[in-house]
Design an enzyme around this catalytic site. Structure first.
Site, PDB file in Angstrom:
ATOM      1  N   MET A  30       0.844  -1.198   0.000  1.00 16.38           N
ATOM      2  CA  MET A  30       0.000   0.000   0.000  1.00 16.38           C
ATOM      3  C   MET A  30       0.881   1.251   0.000  1.00 16.38           C
ATOM      4  O   MET A  30       0.423   2.347   0.340  1.00 16.38           O
ATOM      5  CB  MET A  30      -0.941  -0.005   1.203  1.00 16.38           C
ATOM      6  CG  MET A  30      -1.917  -1.189   1.135  1.00 16.38           C
ATOM      7  SD  MET A  30      -3.448  -0.924   2.039  1.00 16.38           S
ATOM      8  CE  MET A  30      -2.833  -0.743   3.685  1.00 16.38           C
ATOM      9  N   LEU A  33       6.690   3.202   1.350  1.00 21.52           N
ATOM     10  CA  LEU A  33       7.631   2.078   1.434  1.00 21.52           C
ATOM     11  C   LEU A  33       8.707   2.298   2.488  1.00 21.52           C
ATOM     12  O   LEU A  33       9.212   3.408   2.661  1.00 21.52           O
ATOM     13  CB  LEU A  33       8.287   1.846   0.070  1.00 21.52           C
ATOM     14  CG  LEU A  33       7.327   1.509  -1.078  1.00 21.52           C
ATOM     15  CD1 LEU A  33       8.108   1.265  -2.374  1.00 21.52           C
ATOM     16  CD2 LEU A  33       6.443   0.310  -0.756  1.00 21.52           C
ATOM     17  N   GLU A  35      11.915  -0.183   4.933  1.00 21.34           N
ATOM     18  CA  GLU A  35      12.867  -1.309   4.808  1.00 21.34           C
ATOM     19  C   GLU A  35      12.167  -2.668   4.784  1.00 21.34           C
ATOM     20  O   GLU A  35      12.687  -3.616   4.205  1.00 21.34           O
ATOM     21  CB  GLU A  35      13.885  -1.288   5.950  1.00 21.34           C
ATOM     22  CG  GLU A  35      15.177  -0.569   5.635  1.00 21.34           C
ATOM     23  CD  GLU A  35      15.895  -1.053   4.371  1.00 21.34           C
ATOM     24  OE1 GLU A  35      16.080  -2.270   4.192  1.00 21.34           O
ATOM     25  OE2 GLU A  35      16.263  -0.197   3.550  1.00 21.34           O
ATOM     26  N   HIS A  37       9.255  -3.406   3.304  1.00 24.32           N
ATOM     27  CA  HIS A  37       8.885  -3.613   1.899  1.00 24.32           C
ATOM     28  C   HIS A  37      10.129  -3.890   1.054  1.00 24.32           C
ATOM     29  O   HIS A  37      10.133  -4.761   0.195  1.00 24.32           O
ATOM     30  CB  HIS A  37       8.209  -2.358   1.332  1.00 24.32           C
ATOM     31  CG  HIS A  37       6.950  -1.954   2.028  1.00 24.32           C
ATOM     32  ND1 HIS A  37       6.847  -0.776   2.737  1.00 24.32           N
ATOM     33  CD2 HIS A  37       5.746  -2.543   2.128  1.00 24.32           C
ATOM     34  CE1 HIS A  37       5.624  -0.655   3.225  1.00 24.32           C
ATOM     35  NE2 HIS A  37       4.934  -1.719   2.882  1.00 24.32           N
ATOM     36  N   SER A 186       4.113   1.162   7.849  1.00 26.98           N
ATOM     37  CA  SER A 186       3.841   2.496   7.286  1.00 26.98           C
ATOM     38  C   SER A 186       3.141   3.373   8.311  1.00 26.98           C
ATOM     39  O   SER A 186       3.235   4.600   8.266  1.00 26.98           O
ATOM     40  CB  SER A 186       2.965   2.374   6.036  1.00 26.98           C
ATOM     41  OG  SER A 186       3.585   1.527   5.101  1.00 26.98           O
TER      42      SER A 186
HETATM   43  P1  AMP Z   1       1.539  -2.878   3.423  1.00 32.43           P
HETATM   44  O1  AMP Z   1       2.066  -1.847   2.510  1.00 32.43           O
HETATM   45  O2  AMP Z   1       1.589  -2.499   4.880  1.00 32.43           O
HETATM   46  O3  AMP Z   1       0.206  -3.430   3.000  1.00 32.43           O
HETATM   47  O4  AMP Z   1       2.560  -4.098   3.336  1.00 32.43           O
HETATM   48  C1  AMP Z   1       2.871  -4.687   2.103  1.00 32.43           C
HETATM   49  C2  AMP Z   1       3.590  -5.982   2.352  1.00 32.43           C
HETATM   50  O5  AMP Z   1       4.788  -5.727   3.085  1.00 32.43           O
HETATM   51  C3  AMP Z   1       2.739  -6.952   3.195  1.00 32.43           C
HETATM   52  O6  AMP Z   1       2.946  -8.281   2.730  1.00 32.43           O
HETATM   53  C4  AMP Z   1       3.312  -6.749   4.561  1.00 32.43           C
HETATM   54  O7  AMP Z   1       3.137  -7.873   5.413  1.00 32.43           O
HETATM   55  C5  AMP Z   1       4.770  -6.508   4.251  1.00 32.43           C
HETATM   56  N1  AMP Z   1       5.405  -5.820   5.357  1.00 32.43           N
HETATM   57  C6  AMP Z   1       4.988  -4.682   5.965  1.00 32.43           C
HETATM   58  N2  AMP Z   1       5.788  -4.378   7.001  1.00 32.43           N
HETATM   59  C7  AMP Z   1       6.734  -5.348   7.067  1.00 32.43           C
HETATM   60  C8  AMP Z   1       7.843  -5.611   7.931  1.00 32.43           C
HETATM   61  N3  AMP Z   1       8.142  -4.823   8.946  1.00 32.43           N
HETATM   62  N4  AMP Z   1       8.576  -6.718   7.694  1.00 32.43           N
HETATM   63  C9  AMP Z   1       8.281  -7.549   6.658  1.00 32.43           C
HETATM   64  N5  AMP Z   1       7.254  -7.350   5.814  1.00 32.43           N
HETATM   65  C10 AMP Z   1       6.487  -6.276   6.014  1.00 32.43           C
END
Ligand code: AMP
Length: 280
Positions: A30, A33, A35, A37, A186
């Protein structure tokens, strides 16, 4: 790096890669971005000839309109990060391209969608399942990468991929944390300084649960109590749930077999989640 805004152009691009014999890795996000991501993106780049990242702040999965409005959006910086990290295609569909007038279908992932995050965020996982299905249909990746930070989301995605015969392989990537243990998210930028200082309590509490488990504690109530007691010591943390479940079935942990500890808590008006696998 290709910038793509609609599903059919996305599918054309992916197919042209595969026609050249290249495997396609996919990291749905989403945006905003960080670390976490970027480490998914690097894993995809290491495993695949081509990597697609999507950025779509999916309005349907927010059960609170204020949370959707306040969600950080940093598209220009995200584009730069993706370009610098060697992403091959960035898929940023518009809301209209994703949900054209008249669209009524949604994907119901079944009972898991009503537990934990699903119980506290009604409709959330149906919206996630629907958008992930649509993204996987547009990108048609060989491998899709998801973060273990959103532990239940990974389980929902595995369910839909298996149940709907989606061809992608799903890879769960370990949670990336700040040095003080806070899982990157985020939403962290929305924490006040005081709440950010309080936030490491989540990982500390999970780690205490893990050490009581490692010392041989098999009473679910006692392991949960160890976590809850530590959270209760931080006045700026308002826990929503602490759960110990079987990582495969999400059944309550009986005291035997694999177990993951999951927490959700409010820090001011920011809701954070975290988890730790105690035994797999
Ligand atoms: P989001 O943008 O929050 O929807 O996250 C996109 C992808 O990145 C999802 O698969 C999340 O689980 C992953 N993600 C978000 N934060 C982390 C993190 N701290 N460590 C590993 N993966 C993450």
């Amino acid at each position: 790096m290709e910038l793509i805004n609609d599903p059919s152009s996305m599918r054309d691009w992916s197919r042209s890669q595969r026609n050249r014999g290249l495997t396609v890795g996919f990291v749905p996000t989403m945006g905003a971005l960080h670390e976490g991501h970027l480490s998914l993106i690097r894993t995809s780049r290491a495993d695949n000839a081509a990597t697609v990242v999507s950025i779509f702040v999916n309005p349907t999965q927010f059960n609170d309109a204020r949370d959707f409005a306040a969600y950080p959006r940093t598209l220009e910086a995200d584009i730069e990060l993706c370009r610098n990290d060697g992403v091959d295609a960035l898929y940023c569909p518009t809301v209209e391209a994703m949900y054209p007038e008249g669209a009524t279908t949604s994907v119901d992932p079944g009972p898991i969608a009503g537990l934990l995050e699903g119980a506290h965020r009604p409709g959330h996982f149906a919206a996630v399942a629907t958008v992930v299905t649509k993204l996987l249909n547009a990108v048609e990746p060989d491998v899709a990468y998801f973060g273990a930070k959103d532990f239940q989301q990974v389980a929902v995605v595995r369910r839909i991929v298996a149940d709907l015969d989606i061809a992608a392989r799903v890879v769960s990537h370990p949670t990336v944390r700040d040095p003080d243990g806070v899982a990157l998210s985020s939403r962290n930028v929305r924490l006040s300084q005081a709440h950010r200082r309080a936030a490491p309590v989540l990982f500390r509490a999970l780690s205490l649960g893990a050490s009581s488990f490692r010392q041989g504690e098999t009473s679910p109530a006692k392991v949960r109590h160890a976590i809850e007691e530590h959270l209760a010591g931080e006045p700026l943390c308002r826990p929503e749930y602490v759960a110990l479940v079987d990582p495969a079935t999400f059944d309550e942990w009986s005291g035997r077999g694999p177990v993951v500890a999951l927490v959700a808590a409010w820090f001011g008006d920011v809701r954070l989640i975290d988890n730790l696998v105690l035994s797999d």
